[in-house]
Write an enzyme that holds these catalytic residues in place. Sequence first.
Site, PDB file in Angstrom:
ATOM      1  N   ASN A   1     -86.163 -14.613 -58.812  1.00  0.00           N
ATOM      2  CA  ASN A   1     -86.243 -14.002 -58.327  1.00  0.00           C
ATOM      3  C   ASN A   1     -88.010 -14.872 -57.197  1.00  0.00           C
ATOM      4  OD1 ASN A   1     -89.493 -14.943 -59.724  1.00  0.00           O
ATOM      5  ND2 ASN A   1     -88.700 -13.373 -60.841  1.00  0.00           N
ATOM      6  N   LYS A   2     -88.635 -14.171 -56.201  1.00  0.00           N
ATOM      7  CA  LYS A   2     -89.271 -14.599 -55.205  1.00  0.00           C
ATOM      8  C   LYS A   2     -90.095 -15.744 -55.911  1.00  0.00           C
ATOM      9  CE  LYS A   2     -92.099 -11.236 -54.191  1.00  0.00           C
ATOM     10  NZ  LYS A   2     -92.308 -10.010 -52.668  1.00  0.00           N
ATOM     11  N   ARG A   3     -90.906 -15.481 -56.728  1.00  0.00           N
ATOM     12  CA  ARG A   3     -91.421 -16.489 -57.567  1.00  0.00           C
ATOM     13  C   ARG A   3     -91.024 -17.916 -57.850  1.00  0.00           C
ATOM     14  NH1 ARG A   3     -94.637 -13.892 -56.150  1.00  0.00           N
ATOM     15  NH2 ARG A   3     -95.468 -11.718 -57.407  1.00  0.00           N
TER      16      ARG A   3
ATOM     17  N   GLY B   1     -89.004 -19.318 -56.183  1.00  0.00           N
ATOM     18  CA  GLY B   1     -88.676 -20.058 -54.769  1.00  0.00           C
ATOM     19  C   GLY B   1     -89.625 -20.287 -54.110  1.00  0.00           C
ATOM     20  N   GLU B   2     -91.240 -20.205 -54.704  1.00  0.00           N
ATOM     21  CA  GLU B   2     -92.086 -20.430 -54.644  1.00  0.00           C
ATOM     22  C   GLU B   2     -92.320 -22.273 -55.323  1.00  0.00           C
ATOM     23  OE1 GLU B   2     -96.055 -17.615 -54.792  1.00  0.00           O
ATOM     24  OE2 GLU B   2     -94.257 -16.800 -53.704  1.00  0.00           O
TER      25      GLU B   2
END
Length: 510
Positions: free
Chosen positions: A267-269, A271-272
């Site tokens: 999920n995008k978290r 990526g961060e």
Amino acid sequence: MNTEKKVRVRFAPSPTGGLHLGGVRTVLFNYLFAKHYGGDFILRIEDTDQTRFVAGAEEYIFECLKWCGIEPDESALHSGPYAPYRQSERKPIYKGYADKLVEAGHAYYAFDTPAELEEMRSRFKTDENPSPQYNHLLREKMRNSLTLGNEETQRLLAEGTAHVIRIKMPVDEEIKFTDMIRGEVSFQSSQTDDKVLLKADGMPTYHLAVVVDDYLMKITHAFRGEEWLPSAPVHVLLWKYLFGLENMPQWAHLPLILKPDGNGKLNKRDGERLGFPVFAMNWTDPRTNEFTQGFREKGFLPGAFVNMLALLGWNDGTGQEIFTLNELVEKFSMERVHKGGAKFDYEKAKWFNHEWIKNSGAEDLADKVVAAFADKGISVTKDKKLEKVVALVKERCTLLPDFVQQAGFFFQAPVEPDISAIKPKWDEKKQLFFAELIRTLELSTLWEHEDLEKSFKELAATQQLKPGDLMLPLRIMLVGGKFGPGVFDIAAIIGKEETIHRIKYVLGLL
Ligand code: GLU
């Protein structure tokens, strides 16, 4: 695989935000399958949930497909024989189907207010069942056309009482279908709740709209993420009740793209947290201003991005890894789509990009390199010089911004050359050599790599110096650091005046 009819597939995103790479992979597999069989690829915008409308999300989807080189045959932008392709513009179509279901006893009106639903959830909550659902058990206890009787139902409808239409899930029925990836899958009907099909505002929910539109748009195969598998029994039942099962698309539920450690969906978290992009292109959520980085802006080539995505869950069985979109179309086969989730590996994604940059012609890269420089505030012109530079350094670049680092010195003299790399071994003899080199170069009428190398080596020989000891100083003078392609290639490209100027400048610092 049944592909006797013209293959028609659809990507059906809800425009609620940026496109996750899993979403783009769904687009890609749809497209590859359609084009492999000479079929049509349709983009349908599923925007019936007005509360989730996000400005710019639809435009983002179109731009993203364009960037990837995946053009829909039919869409809200491309139009086509089954327009409109935006579900919010198809609102009047759906109600008739919902009514038909009610008439046939497969759906019912439910008048429960939000407060009543809330009350039901807290009243029936137990440790074993922490979130009770509106299902075949609880519908008996709620305010709907099944419990109120015909007269009361008609009265409420005539008064315009707010209501929804829910599917009446059968009790203890086995619902089966054959998934193109998973084979036969089966569900117990009692385990699924009575999903809302038509909302109080007259809009259909996704469940009704997806079935009606797949039918009306003559969709033959439907690829979507694995997260939709639990909804499949509802869709199969709707297909059965509304259209008979005959023309139901063949479903393919694509496995998830997993976190690098294989622990759950990427999920995008992640990526961060791990410092890599998860969306196709940069996205800023207009509601929260939350920013998510994209592969495009990170410096990926669209061909590499698409190639990398195709290999997340598919291969052609030969070990080949680099494929153009056309080759993917030609080679794609459902039989080689994996059943298990694919772990995302950012290093591997970069490897694909590096291969693509290496294999691309300088001419094809030039515009993108100009843009990479422009992003850093450096203006370079797309000309022959730039193409030579790109050809020389592309092997050293993994992401497009690397060109700025690897080739910036071709366009701007190094501001702070790293003389610490040569200062300790600097001496009078080297100083004399470079002073003499300047004179030789000033007189030189030939300015090709070979001529420059020749005069450099001859001069070193006459002064009894090893050319190897002089190369690093020359590199520091021209490049500013210990990197870059061959020094004589560099001198040939930056030209006589600039080469002499840079040598003089560093000599003055030593
Ligand atoms: N609208 C759904 C989504 O946003 C599409 C699911 C499907 O393809 O059936 O993912």
